[in-house]
Design a protein around this motif. Sequence first.
Motif, PDB file in Angstrom:
ATOM      1  N   VAL A 135      54.705  39.944  43.071  1.00  0.00           N
ATOM      2  CA  VAL A 135      54.269  40.465  44.058  1.00  0.00           C
ATOM      3  C   VAL A 135      52.714  40.636  43.753  1.00  0.00           C
ATOM      4  O   VAL A 135      51.944  41.108  43.018  1.00  0.00           O
ATOM      5  N   GLU A 136      52.788  39.779  44.657  1.00  0.00           N
ATOM      6  CA  GLU A 136      50.704  39.325  45.202  1.00  0.00           C
ATOM      7  C   GLU A 136      50.031  40.501  45.967  1.00  0.00           C
ATOM      8  O   GLU A 136      50.194  40.751  46.670  1.00  0.00           O
ATOM      9  N   SER A 137      48.620  41.156  45.478  1.00  0.00           N
ATOM     10  CA  SER A 137      48.089  41.890  46.905  1.00  0.00           C
ATOM     11  C   SER A 137      46.804  41.597  46.363  1.00  0.00           C
ATOM     12  O   SER A 137      46.295  40.909  45.129  1.00  0.00           O
ATOM     13  N   GLY A 138      45.666  41.597  47.624  1.00  0.00           N
ATOM     14  CA  GLY A 138      43.929  41.298  47.163  1.00  0.00           C
ATOM     15  C   GLY A 138      43.792  41.167  47.659  1.00  0.00           C
ATOM     16  O   GLY A 138      42.064  40.762  47.895  1.00  0.00           O
ATOM     17  N   GLY A 139      43.821  40.040  49.054  1.00  0.00           N
ATOM     18  CA  GLY A 139      43.407  38.669  49.456  1.00  0.00           C
ATOM     19  C   GLY A 139      42.945  40.013  50.640  1.00  0.00           C
ATOM     20  O   GLY A 139      42.914  41.188  50.893  1.00  0.00           O
ATOM     21  N   GLY A 140      42.307  39.079  51.509  1.00  0.00           N
ATOM     22  CA  GLY A 140      42.077  39.420  53.164  1.00  0.00           C
ATOM     23  C   GLY A 140      40.774  38.430  53.288  1.00  0.00           C
ATOM     24  O   GLY A 140      39.524  37.452  52.757  1.00  0.00           O
ATOM     25  N   LEU A 141      39.178  39.358  54.278  1.00  0.00           N
ATOM     26  CA  LEU A 141      38.461  38.374  55.246  1.00  0.00           C
ATOM     27  C   LEU A 141      37.330  39.035  53.862  1.00  0.00           C
ATOM     28  O   LEU A 141      36.990  40.355  54.251  1.00  0.00           O
TER      29      LEU A 141
ATOM     30  N   SER B 266      32.878  39.117  46.915  1.00  0.00           N
ATOM     31  CA  SER B 266      34.174  39.858  45.759  1.00  0.00           C
ATOM     32  C   SER B 266      35.397  39.983  45.968  1.00  0.00           C
ATOM     33  O   SER B 266      35.867  41.125  47.164  1.00  0.00           O
ATOM     34  N   LEU B 267      36.434  39.667  45.545  1.00  0.00           N
ATOM     35  CA  LEU B 267      37.570  39.415  45.845  1.00  0.00           C
ATOM     36  C   LEU B 267      38.207  39.824  44.344  1.00  0.00           C
ATOM     37  O   LEU B 267      38.272  39.263  43.514  1.00  0.00           O
ATOM     38  N   ARG B 268      39.759  40.925  44.307  1.00  0.00           N
ATOM     39  CA  ARG B 268      40.627  40.578  43.242  1.00  0.00           C
ATOM     40  C   ARG B 268      41.587  40.826  43.473  1.00  0.00           C
ATOM     41  O   ARG B 268      41.852  41.506  44.564  1.00  0.00           O
ATOM     42  N   LEU B 269      42.434  39.589  42.860  1.00  0.00           N
ATOM     43  CA  LEU B 269      43.864  39.547  42.795  1.00  0.00           C
ATOM     44  C   LEU B 269      44.444  40.151  42.354  1.00  0.00           C
ATOM     45  O   LEU B 269      44.178  39.908  41.074  1.00  0.00           O
ATOM     46  N   SER B 270      45.765  40.494  42.506  1.00  0.00           N
ATOM     47  CA  SER B 270      46.932  40.385  40.986  1.00  0.00           C
ATOM     48  C   SER B 270      47.745  39.704  41.623  1.00  0.00           C
ATOM     49  O   SER B 270      48.107  39.747  43.064  1.00  0.00           O
TER      50      SER B 270
ATOM     51  N   THR C  76      50.772  41.332  34.179  1.00  0.00           N
ATOM     52  CA  THR C  76      49.662  41.712  35.396  1.00  0.00           C
ATOM     53  C   THR C  76      49.003  40.418  35.091  1.00  0.00           C
ATOM     54  O   THR C  76      48.081  40.368  34.453  1.00  0.00           O
ATOM     55  N   VAL C  77      48.772  39.773  36.404  1.00  0.00           N
ATOM     56  CA  VAL C  77      47.675  38.487  36.208  1.00  0.00           C
ATOM     57  C   VAL C  77      46.200  39.008  37.611  1.00  0.00           C
ATOM     58  O   VAL C  77      47.195  39.344  38.916  1.00  0.00           O
ATOM     59  N   TYR C  78      45.234  38.660  36.991  1.00  0.00           N
ATOM     60  CA  TYR C  78      44.161  38.981  38.174  1.00  0.00           C
ATOM     61  C   TYR C  78      43.338  37.920  38.197  1.00  0.00           C
ATOM     62  O   TYR C  78      43.080  36.444  37.107  1.00  0.00           O
ATOM     63  N   LEU C  79      42.935  37.766  39.047  1.00  0.00           N
ATOM     64  CA  LEU C  79      42.128  36.989  39.339  1.00  0.00           C
ATOM     65  C   LEU C  79      40.287  37.531  39.937  1.00  0.00           C
ATOM     66  O   LEU C  79      41.118  37.584  41.076  1.00  0.00           O
ATOM     67  N   GLN C  80      39.381  38.308  39.465  1.00  0.00           N
ATOM     68  CA  GLN C  80      38.243  38.045  39.934  1.00  0.00           C
ATOM     69  C   GLN C  80      37.577  36.786  40.519  1.00  0.00           C
ATOM     70  O   GLN C  80      37.247  36.482  39.469  1.00  0.00           O
ATOM     71  N   MET C  81      37.284  37.024  41.929  1.00  0.00           N
ATOM     72  CA  MET C  81      36.043  35.918  42.112  1.00  0.00           C
ATOM     73  C   MET C  81      35.644  36.720  42.695  1.00  0.00           C
ATOM     74  O   MET C  81      34.828  37.824  44.187  1.00  0.00           O
ATOM     75  N   ASN C  82      33.483  35.993  42.785  1.00  0.00           N
ATOM     76  CA  ASN C  82      32.850  36.739  42.594  1.00  0.00           C
ATOM     77  C   ASN C  82      31.775  35.167  43.264  1.00  0.00           C
ATOM     78  O   ASN C  82      32.353  34.458  43.235  1.00  0.00           O
ATOM     79  N   SER C  83      30.991  35.946  44.172  1.00  0.00           N
ATOM     80  CA  SER C  83      30.214  34.594  44.559  1.00  0.00           C
ATOM     81  C   SER C  83      31.010  34.060  45.546  1.00  0.00           C
ATOM     82  O   SER C  83      30.775  32.998  45.818  1.00  0.00           O
ATOM     83  N   LEU C  84      31.725  34.316  46.223  1.00  0.00           N
ATOM     84  CA  LEU C  84      32.959  33.718  47.376  1.00  0.00           C
ATOM     85  C   LEU C  84      32.247  32.337  48.426  1.00  0.00           C
ATOM     86  O   LEU C  84      31.237  33.123  48.774  1.00  0.00           O
TER      87      LEU C  84
END
Length: 115
Positions: free
Chosen positions: A5-11, A17-21, A76-84
């Motif tokens: 189960v993934e979450s956290g995507g968007g525009l 920044s966005l954080r995926l889990s 759970t695995v996370y992806l913190q995405m900065n400076s997109l």
Amino acid sequence: QVQLVESGGGLVQAGGSLRLSCAPSRSIGINLMGWYRQAPGKQRELVATITAGGNTNYADSVKGRFTISRDNVKNTVYLQMNSLKPEDTSVYYCNINTTWGPSYWGQGTQVTVSS
């Protein structure tokens, strides 16, 4: 059967920044966890991986901007995405490698970065 189960995507605007889990639907033994992405017309590519011991690996294109982490208690695995950047726009997929062999993929979550 294991589902991820993934979450956290968007525009988001460029520079944001966005954080995926991502977590499995039930508790399982997991070795490697990772994130991949696939843009339209392109092959799926590795973004980042993390071992059970916390060793990480990143694609050169995201080094210094993205951080992968995991919670071994919550599986759970996370992806913190900065400076997109607009070129980060893709469908992002979670992947896990279980301790008994099989690998599983998430359904994908869309990340769109506007310029």
